[in-house]
Design an enzyme around this catalytic site. Structure first.
Site, PDB file in Angstrom:
ATOM      1  N   HIS A  82       0.820  -1.198   0.000  1.00 60.47           N
ATOM      2  CA  HIS A  82       0.000   0.000   0.000  1.00 60.47           C
ATOM      3  C   HIS A  82       0.867   1.267   0.000  1.00 60.47           C
ATOM      4  CE1 HIS A  82      -3.940  -2.054   1.509  1.00 60.47           C
ATOM      5  NE2 HIS A  82      -3.395  -2.657   0.486  1.00 60.47           N
ATOM      6  N   GLU A  84       0.809   3.944   1.768  1.00 63.63           N
ATOM      7  CA  GLU A  84       1.262   4.458   3.067  1.00 63.63           C
ATOM      8  C   GLU A  84       2.478   3.679   3.558  1.00 63.63           C
ATOM      9  OE1 GLU A  84      -1.686   3.373   2.106  1.00 63.63           O
ATOM     10  OE2 GLU A  84      -3.337   4.281   3.204  1.00 63.63           O
ATOM     11  N   CYS A 108      -6.048   1.611   5.405  1.00 63.87           N
ATOM     12  CA  CYS A 108      -6.587   0.344   5.905  1.00 63.87           C
ATOM     13  C   CYS A 108      -5.999   0.066   7.300  1.00 63.87           C
ATOM     14  CB  CYS A 108      -6.240  -0.784   4.943  1.00 63.87           C
ATOM     15  SG  CYS A 108      -4.499  -1.236   4.981  1.00 63.87           S
ATOM     16  N   CYS A 111      -2.098  -0.520   7.278  1.00 62.80           N
ATOM     17  CA  CYS A 111      -1.324   0.723   7.130  1.00 62.80           C
ATOM     18  C   CYS A 111      -1.458   1.593   8.372  1.00 62.80           C
ATOM     19  CB  CYS A 111      -1.780   1.492   5.901  1.00 62.80           C
ATOM     20  SG  CYS A 111      -1.305   0.681   4.379  1.00 62.80           S
TER      21      CYS A 111
END
Ligand SMILES: O=c1[nH]c(=O)n([C@H]2C[C@H](O)[C@@H](COP(=O)(O)O)O2)cc1CO
Ligand SMILES: [Zn+2]
Length: 168
Positions: A82, A84, A108, A111
């Site tokens: 992801h 992040e 999410c 993250c």
């Protein structure tokens, strides 16, 4: 040519600048459905990390699947890093204490753990399109209980235009 003696009015705010960097980074993503970018800024408004969603280093973009549906191993979900996570891992700063992270999409739960553990104290997000998911519910529970701040980006302009060739 008329001389301009006062400062330009329509410059980007810090929030707009960092969100624009996040959105520009998202344009590097090969995900055909959702392109997410993230930008970490420190207390002095210096960028200390950027990232976007993509497969891990060395994993070929054309061989792993980009599908959203199907058997788990035939989808992108087990493989994609992801935005992040990448922004935090890409950072060259010794730590991210008291930094802010600008993201296109609400983080999410996985993250969110990374964000909290890295010391980031505030999340500024654009879209919360998965607000009804358990993942985002878990994120908000962790953020609320840990005292990590989050707020939706307030857009004063609908678009930020980048012209590669400008008449200046
Ligand atoms: O916080 C996030 N950060 C992030 O980079 N992503 C990525 C993973 C996937 O490549 C894509 C989400 O895909 P989709 O919207 O098709 O389910 O966005 C997804 C989230 C939220 O789930
Ligand atoms: Zn995530």
């Amino acid at each position: 040519m008329i001389q301009k003696t006062t400062k330009r009015k329509n410059y980007l705010s810090w929030d707009e600048y960092f969100m624009a960097v996040a959105l520009l980074s998202a344009q590097r993503s090969k995900d055909p459905s959702t392109q997410v970018g993230a930008c970490v800024a420190n207390e002095n408004n210096k960028i200390v990390g950027v990232g976007y969603n993509g497969f891990p280093w060395g994993c070929p973009d054309d061989e792993l699947p980009w599908a959203r549906e199907g058997k788990y191993l035939d989808t992108k979900y087990p493989f994609v890093c992801h935005a992040e996570l990448n922004a935090v891992l890409n950072s060259t700063a010794p730590n991210l204490n008291d930094c802010r992270i600008y993201v296109g999409l609400f983080p999410c739960n996985e993250c969110t753990k990374v964000i909290i553990q890295s010391g980031i104290r505030e999340i500024i997000y654009l879209s919360d399109k998965y607000a009804d998911s358990d993942s985002v519910r878990a994120s908000k529970l962790m953020l609320d209980t840990s005292g990590t701040l989050y707020r939706q980006f307030e857009a004063h302009n609908k678009e930020i235009i980048l012209k590669l060739f400008n008449d200046c």
